[in-house]
Write a protein that holds these residues in place. Sequence first.
Motif, PDB file in Angstrom:
ATOM      1  N   UNK A 134     -17.795  -7.215 -43.603  1.00 36.77           N
ATOM      2  CA  UNK A 134     -16.411  -6.787 -43.811  1.00 36.77           C
ATOM      3  C   UNK A 134     -16.352  -5.449 -44.544  1.00 36.77           C
ATOM      4  N   UNK A 135     -17.302  -5.209 -45.439  1.00 27.65           N
ATOM      5  CA  UNK A 135     -17.382  -3.898 -46.083  1.00 27.65           C
ATOM      6  C   UNK A 135     -17.649  -2.825 -45.027  1.00 27.65           C
ATOM      7  N   UNK A 136     -18.576  -3.122 -44.098  1.00 27.17           N
ATOM      8  CA  UNK A 136     -18.871  -2.186 -43.016  1.00 27.17           C
ATOM      9  C   UNK A 136     -17.612  -1.877 -42.206  1.00 27.17           C
ATOM     10  N   UNK A 137     -16.846  -2.903 -41.855  1.00 24.29           N
ATOM     11  CA  UNK A 137     -15.652  -2.675 -41.045  1.00 24.29           C
ATOM     12  C   UNK A 137     -14.568  -1.950 -41.842  1.00 24.29           C
ATOM     13  N   UNK A 138     -14.500  -2.212 -43.143  1.00 22.05           N
ATOM     14  CA  UNK A 138     -13.522  -1.498 -43.971  1.00 22.05           C
ATOM     15  C   UNK A 138     -13.820  -0.007 -44.006  1.00 22.05           C
ATOM     16  N   UNK A 139     -15.097   0.356 -43.923  1.00 23.51           N
ATOM     17  CA  UNK A 139     -15.510   1.756 -43.994  1.00 23.51           C
ATOM     18  C   UNK A 139     -15.713   2.393 -42.623  1.00 23.51           C
ATOM     19  N   UNK A 140     -15.595   1.609 -41.548  1.00 21.76           N
ATOM     20  CA  UNK A 140     -15.920   2.099 -40.200  1.00 21.76           C
ATOM     21  C   UNK A 140     -15.171   3.392 -39.887  1.00 21.76           C
ATOM     22  N   UNK A 141     -15.913   4.472 -39.576  1.00 21.66           N
ATOM     23  CA  UNK A 141     -15.252   5.758 -39.317  1.00 21.66           C
ATOM     24  C   UNK A 141     -14.779   5.921 -37.868  1.00 21.66           C
ATOM     25  N   UNK A 142     -15.251   5.048 -36.981  1.00 17.01           N
ATOM     26  CA  UNK A 142     -14.874   5.180 -35.574  1.00 17.01           C
ATOM     27  C   UNK A 142     -14.947   3.817 -34.891  1.00 17.01           C
ATOM     28  N   UNK A 143     -14.596   3.797 -33.623  1.00 16.23           N
ATOM     29  CA  UNK A 143     -14.524   2.549 -32.871  1.00 16.23           C
ATOM     30  C   UNK A 143     -15.893   1.904 -32.694  1.00 16.23           C
ATOM     31  N   UNK A 144     -16.928   2.721 -32.530  1.00 19.22           N
ATOM     32  CA  UNK A 144     -18.273   2.176 -32.316  1.00 19.22           C
ATOM     33  C   UNK A 144     -18.716   1.355 -33.524  1.00 19.22           C
ATOM     34  N   UNK A 145     -18.504   1.878 -34.729  1.00 18.67           N
ATOM     35  CA  UNK A 145     -18.884   1.137 -35.932  1.00 18.67           C
ATOM     36  C   UNK A 145     -18.045  -0.120 -36.091  1.00 18.67           C
ATOM     37  N   UNK A 146     -16.778  -0.033 -35.728  1.00 16.27           N
ATOM     38  CA  UNK A 146     -15.920  -1.215 -35.808  1.00 16.27           C
ATOM     39  C   UNK A 146     -16.414  -2.299 -34.854  1.00 16.27           C
ATOM     40  N   UNK A 147     -16.874  -1.885 -33.679  1.00 16.08           N
ATOM     41  CA  UNK A 147     -17.396  -2.840 -32.705  1.00 16.08           C
ATOM     42  C   UNK A 147     -18.691  -3.485 -33.206  1.00 16.08           C
ATOM     43  N   UNK A 148     -19.568  -2.680 -33.813  1.00 13.08           N
ATOM     44  CA  UNK A 148     -20.798  -3.232 -34.402  1.00 13.08           C
ATOM     45  C   UNK A 148     -20.444  -4.270 -35.452  1.00 13.08           C
ATOM     46  N   UNK A 149     -19.455  -3.962 -36.285  1.00 12.39           N
ATOM     47  CA  UNK A 149     -19.022  -4.912 -37.300  1.00 12.39           C
ATOM     48  C   UNK A 149     -18.502  -6.204 -36.695  1.00 12.39           C
ATOM     49  N   UNK A 150     -17.799  -6.081 -35.590  1.00 12.42           N
ATOM     50  CA  UNK A 150     -17.277  -7.288 -34.935  1.00 12.42           C
ATOM     51  C   UNK A 150     -18.411  -8.138 -34.365  1.00 12.42           C
ATOM     52  N   UNK A 151     -19.454  -7.502 -33.843  1.00 10.12           N
ATOM     53  CA  UNK A 151     -20.617  -8.243 -33.354  1.00 10.12           C
ATOM     54  C   UNK A 151     -21.302  -8.992 -34.495  1.00 10.12           C
ATOM     55  N   UNK A 152     -21.515  -8.312 -35.611  1.00  5.52           N
ATOM     56  CA  UNK A 152     -22.164  -8.947 -36.759  1.00  5.52           C
ATOM     57  C   UNK A 152     -21.296 -10.083 -37.294  1.00  5.52           C
ATOM     58  N   UNK A 153     -19.989  -9.886 -37.281  1.00  7.14           N
ATOM     59  CA  UNK A 153     -19.072 -10.925 -37.726  1.00  7.14           C
ATOM     60  C   UNK A 153     -19.213 -12.184 -36.877  1.00  7.14           C
ATOM     61  N   UNK A 154     -19.382 -12.006 -35.572  1.00  6.71           N
ATOM     62  CA  UNK A 154     -19.555 -13.155 -34.691  1.00  6.71           C
ATOM     63  C   UNK A 154     -20.822 -13.935 -35.003  1.00  6.71           C
ATOM     64  N   UNK A 155     -21.846 -13.241 -35.486  1.00  2.00           N
ATOM     65  CA  UNK A 155     -23.103 -13.909 -35.848  1.00  2.00           C
ATOM     66  C   UNK A 155     -22.966 -14.630 -37.182  1.00  2.00           C
ATOM     67  N   UNK A 156     -22.491 -13.908 -38.190  1.00  2.00           N
ATOM     68  CA  UNK A 156     -22.463 -14.472 -39.540  1.00  2.00           C
ATOM     69  C   UNK A 156     -21.375 -15.519 -39.722  1.00  2.00           C
ATOM     70  N   UNK A 157     -20.342 -15.487 -38.884  1.00  2.00           N
ATOM     71  CA  UNK A 157     -19.273 -16.482 -38.997  1.00  2.00           C
ATOM     72  C   UNK A 157     -19.629 -17.784 -38.288  1.00  2.00           C
TER      73      UNK A 157
END
Length: 420
Positions: free
Chosen positions: A96-119
């Motif tokens: 969630x820290x990564x997604x809060x700091x995401x500077x672009x859509x690609x980083x936001x998408x990476x964060x969403x992938x990691x969220x799916x794993x850790x959740x």
Amino acid sequence: MPSQPLRQPGRAAVAFVFVTVMLDMLALGVMAPVLPKLIVGFEGGDMERAAAITGLFGFAWAAMQFLASPVLGALSDRFGRRPVILLSNLGLGLDYVLMALAPNLAWLFVGRLVSGITASSFATASAYIADVTPPEQRAAKFGLLGAAFGIGFIGGPALGGLLGGIDLRLPFWIAAALSLANAAYGLLILPESLPPERRARFTWKGANAFGSMALLRSQPALFGLAAASVLMYLAHESLPSMYVLYVMQRYGWDAAAVGLSLAVIGVGSMVVSVALVGPAVARLGERRAMAAGLACGAAGFALFALAPVGWAFLAAIPLISLWGLTGPALQALMSRRVGADEQGRLQGALGGLRGITGMVGPVLFTQAFAVGIAPAIGLGAPGLPYALAAVFLALALVLGWRVTRSGRPEAAPLPAIPPG
């Protein structure tokens, strides 16, 4: 052979597992109102492209659940529940820290992938409860986990909408703080529930999303119950994917009416999970409680599909709420059929099945809705998605009842165990 409870941890440990599930869902929910807005912003206001990307994000998250849940479940069978739960909480918070700091859509998408794993820690949390709870009491405890899921589902979007009105990034920071605080608290109070002598060997063949299904195929009754679970998970996808579109198109409800009705459904489901699952299983047994819940759910979705006016639609909500009897009873029936060293694999495999239905369900039900209302086809059946959901639950009822008819008998029902 069926597993037996290992030991009763303190109330704080069981409460921690409950809070973990609730915070996972709360943290996910707070993003729901703001994630599409962030995507729109990254796409320069292009709504059509943003809608397509939002759908891709949802599909990717469900795909990660499908892939990760069996792996985390198998890892918990090998290394214990405690490290998997704590690392999932820590990873979710950092993500969630990564997604809060995401500077672009690609980083936001990476964060969403990691969220799916850790959740995917819900599977390990369920295995923890199975470890420390006698078989005849598991349905009630699984019901409490379902209530935690519901609290997060209801409260998260409301909190996210409030925080997002201040700053679109703020919900991510709050979600990160909740997850990291929960990981730190669990490090202090959460004992291990699976001792080394009851742990299983880890293999990628058995832990991958497809290999984990071998456990579900190991017994005909277990396979049948898993198939019934898939039908139930699929029917459930009709609610998040279709509810808003359906009631707005058919009954002309505004956003306030939609939100209030969803809150009523959520509260009703929580009441059933907390207050009725235990007594129902104590009186009826797991098999009949499962059947009663599926029958209520099928009737409720049928009324959703057929209701010509809004008040008739609302009258079906109590039946949909009583459907909440089914999930805990099904989980308890399946947990009886695997050993103590397989509870994580079982719950992980079920999490993988949820991931599959999370990918398939939204497409299936939205397309059914499109067919039902298309002037060129002329069906004039906007309730087609919910009629389909009713059919799925009816099939699950028939299947679940048949496969448990001559299987291992249940233990005699005992008095309900008070929550906590």
